[in-house]
Design a protein around this motif. Structure first.
Motif, PDB file in Angstrom:
ATOM      1  N   THR A  45       5.412   1.087   9.568  1.00  0.00           N
ATOM      2  CA  THR A  45       4.103   0.616  10.039  1.00  0.00           C
ATOM      3  C   THR A  45       3.753  -0.784   9.572  1.00  0.00           C
ATOM      4  O   THR A  45       2.917  -1.436  10.179  1.00  0.00           O
ATOM      5  CB  THR A  45       2.983   1.567   9.573  1.00  0.00           C
ATOM      6  N   GLY A  46       4.337  -1.227   8.475  1.00  0.00           N
ATOM      7  CA  GLY A  46       3.950  -2.519   7.920  1.00  0.00           C
ATOM      8  C   GLY A  46       2.686  -2.427   7.079  1.00  0.00           C
ATOM      9  O   GLY A  46       2.213  -3.422   6.558  1.00  0.00           O
ATOM     10  N   LEU A  47       2.141  -1.217   6.943  1.00  0.00           N
ATOM     11  CA  LEU A  47       0.956  -0.973   6.117  1.00  0.00           C
ATOM     12  C   LEU A  47       1.396  -0.337   4.809  1.00  0.00           C
ATOM     13  O   LEU A  47       2.501   0.208   4.714  1.00  0.00           O
ATOM     14  CB  LEU A  47      -0.001  -0.012   6.837  1.00  0.00           C
ATOM     15  N   SER A  48       0.526  -0.362   3.819  1.00  0.00           N
ATOM     16  CA  SER A  48       0.828   0.353   2.588  1.00  0.00           C
ATOM     17  C   SER A  48       0.879   1.847   2.892  1.00  0.00           C
ATOM     18  O   SER A  48       0.401   2.301   3.940  1.00  0.00           O
ATOM     19  CB  SER A  48      -0.244   0.071   1.525  1.00  0.00           C
ATOM     20  N   GLU A  49       1.440   2.617   1.983  1.00  0.00           N
ATOM     21  CA  GLU A  49       1.547   4.061   2.195  1.00  0.00           C
ATOM     22  C   GLU A  49       0.159   4.691   2.350  1.00  0.00           C
ATOM     23  O   GLU A  49      -0.049   5.549   3.206  1.00  0.00           O
ATOM     24  CB  GLU A  49       2.298   4.694   1.027  1.00  0.00           C
ATOM     25  N   LEU A  50      -0.789   4.246   1.534  1.00  0.00           N
ATOM     26  CA  LEU A  50      -2.152   4.790   1.624  1.00  0.00           C
ATOM     27  C   LEU A  50      -2.829   4.390   2.932  1.00  0.00           C
ATOM     28  O   LEU A  50      -3.493   5.210   3.578  1.00  0.00           O
ATOM     29  CB  LEU A  50      -2.987   4.339   0.428  1.00  0.00           C
ATOM     30  N   ASP A  51      -2.671   3.121   3.320  1.00  0.00           N
ATOM     31  CA  ASP A  51      -3.273   2.676   4.584  1.00  0.00           C
ATOM     32  C   ASP A  51      -2.610   3.347   5.779  1.00  0.00           C
ATOM     33  O   ASP A  51      -3.274   3.660   6.770  1.00  0.00           O
ATOM     34  CB  ASP A  51      -3.197   1.157   4.721  1.00  0.00           C
ATOM     35  N   THR A  52      -1.307   3.600   5.708  1.00  0.00           N
ATOM     36  CA  THR A  52      -0.623   4.323   6.789  1.00  0.00           C
ATOM     37  C   THR A  52      -1.230   5.706   6.941  1.00  0.00           C
ATOM     38  O   THR A  52      -1.542   6.142   8.055  1.00  0.00           O
ATOM     39  CB  THR A  52       0.894   4.431   6.506  1.00  0.00           C
ATOM     40  N   LYS A  53      -1.437   6.398   5.826  1.00  0.00           N
ATOM     41  CA  LYS A  53      -2.039   7.731   5.881  1.00  0.00           C
ATOM     42  C   LYS A  53      -3.447   7.657   6.465  1.00  0.00           C
ATOM     43  O   LYS A  53      -3.817   8.468   7.315  1.00  0.00           O
ATOM     44  CB  LYS A  53      -2.062   8.371   4.496  1.00  0.00           C
ATOM     45  N   ARG A  54      -4.239   6.679   6.034  1.00  0.00           N
ATOM     46  CA  ARG A  54      -5.604   6.534   6.564  1.00  0.00           C
ATOM     47  C   ARG A  54      -5.585   6.316   8.074  1.00  0.00           C
ATOM     48  O   ARG A  54      -6.360   6.917   8.815  1.00  0.00           O
ATOM     49  CB  ARG A  54      -6.308   5.370   5.878  1.00  0.00           C
ATOM     50  N   PHE A  55      -4.696   5.435   8.522  1.00  0.00           N
ATOM     51  CA  PHE A  55      -4.655   5.111   9.948  1.00  0.00           C
ATOM     52  C   PHE A  55      -4.151   6.293  10.775  1.00  0.00           C
ATOM     53  O   PHE A  55      -4.721   6.607  11.819  1.00  0.00           O
ATOM     54  CB  PHE A  55      -3.792   3.866  10.196  1.00  0.00           C
ATOM     55  N   LEU A  56      -3.088   6.952  10.309  1.00  0.00           N
ATOM     56  CA  LEU A  56      -2.569   8.103  11.054  1.00  0.00           C
ATOM     57  C   LEU A  56      -3.575   9.253  11.083  1.00  0.00           C
ATOM     58  O   LEU A  56      -3.713   9.938  12.104  1.00  0.00           O
ATOM     59  CB  LEU A  56      -1.229   8.569  10.482  1.00  0.00           C
ATOM     60  N   ASP A  57      -4.311   9.456   9.985  1.00  0.00           N
ATOM     61  CA  ASP A  57      -5.375  10.470   9.978  1.00  0.00           C
ATOM     62  C   ASP A  57      -6.452  10.124  10.999  1.00  0.00           C
ATOM     63  O   ASP A  57      -6.951  11.006  11.710  1.00  0.00           O
ATOM     64  CB  ASP A  57      -5.998  10.608   8.592  1.00  0.00           C
ATOM     65  N   ALA A  58      -6.816   8.849  11.078  1.00  0.00           N
ATOM     66  CA  ALA A  58      -7.826   8.423  12.058  1.00  0.00           C
ATOM     67  C   ALA A  58      -7.315   8.622  13.486  1.00  0.00           C
ATOM     68  O   ALA A  58      -8.068   9.067  14.363  1.00  0.00           O
ATOM     69  CB  ALA A  58      -8.200   6.962  11.817  1.00  0.00           C
ATOM     70  N   LEU A  59      -6.032   8.307  13.727  1.00  0.00           N
ATOM     71  CA  LEU A  59      -5.441   8.532  15.054  1.00  0.00           C
ATOM     72  C   LEU A  59      -5.420  10.019  15.393  1.00  0.00           C
ATOM     73  O   LEU A  59      -5.796  10.412  16.517  1.00  0.00           O
ATOM     74  CB  LEU A  59      -4.022   7.972  15.118  1.00  0.00           C
ATOM     75  N   ASP A  60      -4.979  10.848  14.430  1.00  0.00           N
ATOM     76  CA  ASP A  60      -4.947  12.296  14.668  1.00  0.00           C
ATOM     77  C   ASP A  60      -6.328  12.825  15.022  1.00  0.00           C
ATOM     78  O   ASP A  60      -6.478  13.627  15.949  1.00  0.00           O
ATOM     79  CB  ASP A  60      -4.418  13.038  13.430  1.00  0.00           C
ATOM     80  N   ASN A  61      -7.325  12.395  14.288  1.00  0.00           N
ATOM     81  CA  ASN A  61      -8.694  12.836  14.535  1.00  0.00           C
ATOM     82  C   ASN A  61      -9.161  12.437  15.935  1.00  0.00           C
ATOM     83  O   ASN A  61      -9.715  13.251  16.680  1.00  0.00           O
ATOM     84  CB  ASN A  61      -9.634  12.266  13.469  1.00  0.00           C
ATOM     85  N   GLN A  62      -8.912  11.198  16.305  1.00  0.00           N
ATOM     86  CA  GLN A  62      -9.354  10.704  17.614  1.00  0.00           C
ATOM     87  C   GLN A  62      -8.579  11.384  18.746  1.00  0.00           C
ATOM     88  O   GLN A  62      -9.176  11.771  19.758  1.00  0.00           O
ATOM     89  CB  GLN A  62      -9.205   9.179  17.690  1.00  0.00           C
ATOM     90  N   LEU A  63      -7.278  11.519  18.598  1.00  0.00           N
ATOM     91  CA  LEU A  63      -6.482  12.187  19.632  1.00  0.00           C
ATOM     92  C   LEU A  63      -6.889  13.650  19.770  1.00  0.00           C
ATOM     93  O   LEU A  63      -6.940  14.186  20.888  1.00  0.00           O
ATOM     94  CB  LEU A  63      -4.987  12.054  19.327  1.00  0.00           C
ATOM     95  N   SER A  64      -7.182  14.301  18.657  1.00  0.00           N
ATOM     96  CA  SER A  64      -7.637  15.689  18.694  1.00  0.00           C
ATOM     97  C   SER A  64      -8.953  15.804  19.469  1.00  0.00           C
ATOM     98  O   SER A  64      -9.128  16.720  20.279  1.00  0.00           O
ATOM     99  CB  SER A  64      -7.813  16.208  17.267  1.00  0.00           C
ATOM    100  N   GLN A  65      -9.861  14.879  19.233  1.00  0.00           N
ATOM    101  CA  GLN A  65     -11.135  14.872  19.960  1.00  0.00           C
ATOM    102  C   GLN A  65     -10.931  14.668  21.454  1.00  0.00           C
ATOM    103  O   GLN A  65     -11.738  15.100  22.259  1.00  0.00           O
ATOM    104  CB  GLN A  65     -12.064  13.793  19.408  1.00  0.00           C
ATOM    105  N   GLN A  66      -9.841  14.000  21.813  1.00  0.00           N
ATOM    106  CA  GLN A  66      -9.552  13.747  23.226  1.00  0.00           C
ATOM    107  C   GLN A  66      -8.698  14.865  23.835  1.00  0.00           C
ATOM    108  O   GLN A  66      -8.296  14.765  24.989  1.00  0.00           O
ATOM    109  CB  GLN A  66      -8.851  12.392  23.389  1.00  0.00           C
ATOM    110  N   GLY A  67      -8.385  15.909  23.055  1.00  0.00           N
ATOM    111  CA  GLY A  67      -7.674  17.064  23.593  1.00  0.00           C
ATOM    112  C   GLY A  67      -6.167  17.042  23.422  1.00  0.00           C
ATOM    113  O   GLY A  67      -5.467  17.864  24.013  1.00  0.00           O
TER     114      GLY A  67
END
Length: 172
Positions: A45-67
């Motif tokens: 990702t080019g992000l730190s490990e913590l920032d990667t987790k934050r971003f992927l969690d945000a993506l998972d949350n948003q994609l889940s909301q979209q079904g």
């Protein structure tokens, strides 16, 4: 009361965050067949490990909301990459010196930058149909990057980026 203040603070940070996003997609892709997703295992990702987790969690949350559902055997894979770049000051102050005499002219001018350079981060999100081996949707975000931000501020920024990046997915 503490929860209210925390929510207000996060909303304030989100409203202040300037995130620009560009989208592109394959116009012939059938987006109705994509219901499950997963991430590439070897994603850099080019992000730190913590920032990667934050971003992927945000993506998972948003994609889940979209079904959409995270699955081991997905309909499409997601690749995330990012890079940081420095943007120079947007203004400068000019100093000039010139002279003329007997059909001869000359001048010297220099621009002195005013202000500081800004560090920006570009995040690219690509959705790939692994069966067809082709990219079918892409979003590229650009936002200011402050390395000294708090974890809460980073999380709020990544949530904002995820929402804005997925705002046009699937295309209408």
């Amino acid at each position: 009361m503490k929860t209210f203040l925390s929510a207000f603070f996060v909303l304030f940070l989100i409203s202040c965050a300037s995130v620009r996003v560009n989208f592109d997609y394959d116009q012939e892709a059938d987006f109705s067949k994509y219901k499950t997703y997963n991430y590439y295992a070897d994603m850099n990702t080019g992000l730190s490990e913590l920032d990667t987790k934050r971003f992927l969690d945000a993506l998972d949350n948003q994609l889940s909301q979209q079904g959409y559902t995270l699955a081991k055997e997905p309909d499409f894979f997601i690749d995330v990459s990012s890079k940081e770049y420095e943007e120079g000051p947007k203004s400068s102050f000019g100093i000039g010196l010139g002279g003329t005499g007997r059909h001869v002219g000359g001048g010297v001018s220099i621009g002195v930058p005013v202000g500081q350079s800004n560090i920006n981060r570009q995040i690219t999100l690509e959705f790939v149909d692994e069966n067809k081996k082709q990219l079918f949707w892409q979003a590229v975000s650009e936002s200011a990057f402050k390395p000294n931000e708090t974890p809460e501020s980073r999380e709020a920024l990544f949530k904002t980026i995820a929402v804005k990046m997925l705002a046009e997915f699937p295309p209408k």
